[in-house]
Write a protein that holds these residues in place. Sequence first.
Motif, short mmCIF file in Angstrom:
data_model
loop_
_atom_site.label_atom_id
_atom_site.label_comp_id
_atom_site.label_asym_id
_atom_site.label_seq_id
_atom_site.Cartn_x
_atom_site.Cartn_y
_atom_site.Cartn_z
N ILE A 52 9.62 6.25 3.50
CA ILE A 52 8.98 7.39 3.82
C ILE A 52 9.72 8.54 2.54
N SER A 53 8.97 9.31 1.98
CA SER A 53 9.28 10.22 1.02
C SER A 53 8.76 11.50 1.04
N ARG A 54 9.05 12.43 0.54
CA ARG A 54 8.19 13.82 0.46
C ARG A 54 8.22 14.52 -0.68
N ASP A 55 7.43 15.38 -0.92
CA ASP A 55 7.40 16.21 -2.31
C ASP A 55 7.07 17.27 -1.62
N ASN A 56 8.16 18.33 -1.27
CA ASN A 56 7.90 19.58 -0.85
C ASN A 56 7.11 20.41 -2.16
N ALA A 57 7.17 20.24 -3.15
CA ALA A 57 6.43 20.99 -4.23
C ALA A 57 5.06 20.96 -4.21
N LYS A 58 4.59 19.74 -3.63
CA LYS A 58 3.14 19.27 -3.50
C LYS A 58 2.49 19.14 -2.21
N LEU B 289 0.79 -0.99 -0.03
CA LEU B 289 -0.10 0.02 -0.02
C LEU B 289 0.91 1.09 -0.03
N ARG B 290 0.25 2.32 -0.28
CA ARG B 290 1.07 3.54 -0.54
C ARG B 290 0.10 4.60 0.03
N LEU B 291 0.69 5.09 1.37
CA LEU B 291 -0.05 5.96 2.06
C LEU B 291 0.31 7.46 1.48
N SER B 292 -0.65 8.54 1.61
CA SER B 292 -0.30 9.93 1.25
C SER B 292 -0.76 10.74 2.32
N CYS B 293 -0.14 11.75 2.42
CA CYS B 293 -0.45 12.80 3.56
C CYS B 293 -0.35 14.23 2.90
N ALA B 294 -1.49 14.82 2.56
CA ALA B 294 -1.74 16.01 1.90
C ALA B 294 -1.70 17.49 3.00
N ALA B 295 -0.61 18.17 3.06
CA ALA B 295 -0.80 19.38 3.99
C ALA B 295 -0.96 20.60 3.48
N SER B 296 -1.62 21.42 4.29
CA SER B 296 -2.10 22.67 3.89
C SER B 296 -2.30 23.63 5.00
N GLY B 297 -1.96 24.86 4.86
CA GLY B 297 -2.14 25.69 5.97
C GLY B 297 -0.91 26.16 6.64
N PHE B 298 0.21 25.73 6.47
CA PHE B 298 1.54 25.96 6.82
C PHE B 298 2.75 25.83 6.10
N THR B 299 3.96 26.36 6.25
CA THR B 299 4.98 26.16 5.49
C THR B 299 5.64 24.72 5.45
N PHE B 300 5.25 23.82 4.68
CA PHE B 300 5.54 22.24 4.75
C PHE B 300 6.98 21.95 4.79
N SER B 301 7.89 22.83 4.08
CA SER B 301 9.21 22.58 3.93
C SER B 301 10.00 23.01 5.27
N ASN B 302 9.33 23.62 6.24
CA ASN B 302 9.86 24.03 7.47
C ASN B 302 9.58 22.84 8.69
N TYR B 303 8.96 21.93 8.22
CA TYR B 303 8.43 20.95 9.26
C TYR B 303 9.07 19.35 8.75
N VAL B 304 9.47 18.69 9.85
CA VAL B 304 9.76 17.21 10.08
C VAL B 304 8.43 16.45 9.95
N MET B 305 8.50 15.47 8.90
CA MET B 305 7.16 14.88 8.97
C MET B 305 7.27 13.35 9.11
N SER B 306 6.38 12.81 9.86
CA SER B 306 6.43 11.59 10.37
C SER B 306 5.12 10.72 10.14
N TRP B 307 5.15 9.19 9.99
CA TRP B 307 4.04 8.39 10.11
C TRP B 307 4.11 7.82 11.54
N TYR B 308 2.91 7.74 12.25
CA TYR B 308 2.91 7.09 13.47
C TYR B 308 1.56 6.15 13.18
N ARG B 309 1.66 4.94 14.10
CA ARG B 309 0.62 4.08 13.91
C ARG B 309 0.11 3.69 15.29
N GLN B 310 -1.15 3.17 15.25
CA GLN B 310 -1.64 2.68 16.66
C GLN B 310 -2.73 1.63 16.39
N ALA B 311 -2.31 0.38 16.95
CA ALA B 311 -3.33 -0.72 16.67
C ALA B 311 -3.95 -0.71 17.95
#
Length: 117
Positions: free
Chosen positions: A69-75, A17-39
Amino acid sequence: VQLVESGGGLVQPGGSLRLSCAASGFTFSNYVMSWYRQAPGKERELVAAISSVGGSTNYADSVKGRFTISRDNAKNTVYLQMNSLKPEDTAVYYCYARPIIATGGYWGQGTQVTVSS
């Protein structure tokens, strides 16, 4: 501020599977991004993280070699490619944005991943 996850679902063991997380409302390139999970019945755990410009990543031991994990700061989007999925990967997966220099952060609403035959 919004973090919107997508791409979850039901998959058989060994699948991908490929998960995506689309961000808005803040300067994305100034943030460390993470994925967490909870079973169910377990604490939320860090799965993977990526630095603000993508040059550094780290993974939980349980997913090393299987998840990327990867990121596209343009998107303004962060991804989690999950291969060789196991039933123990079943959880709600959350996207988290942490600012480089500040406290606090933002959470997405989560997306369910179920690995079952």
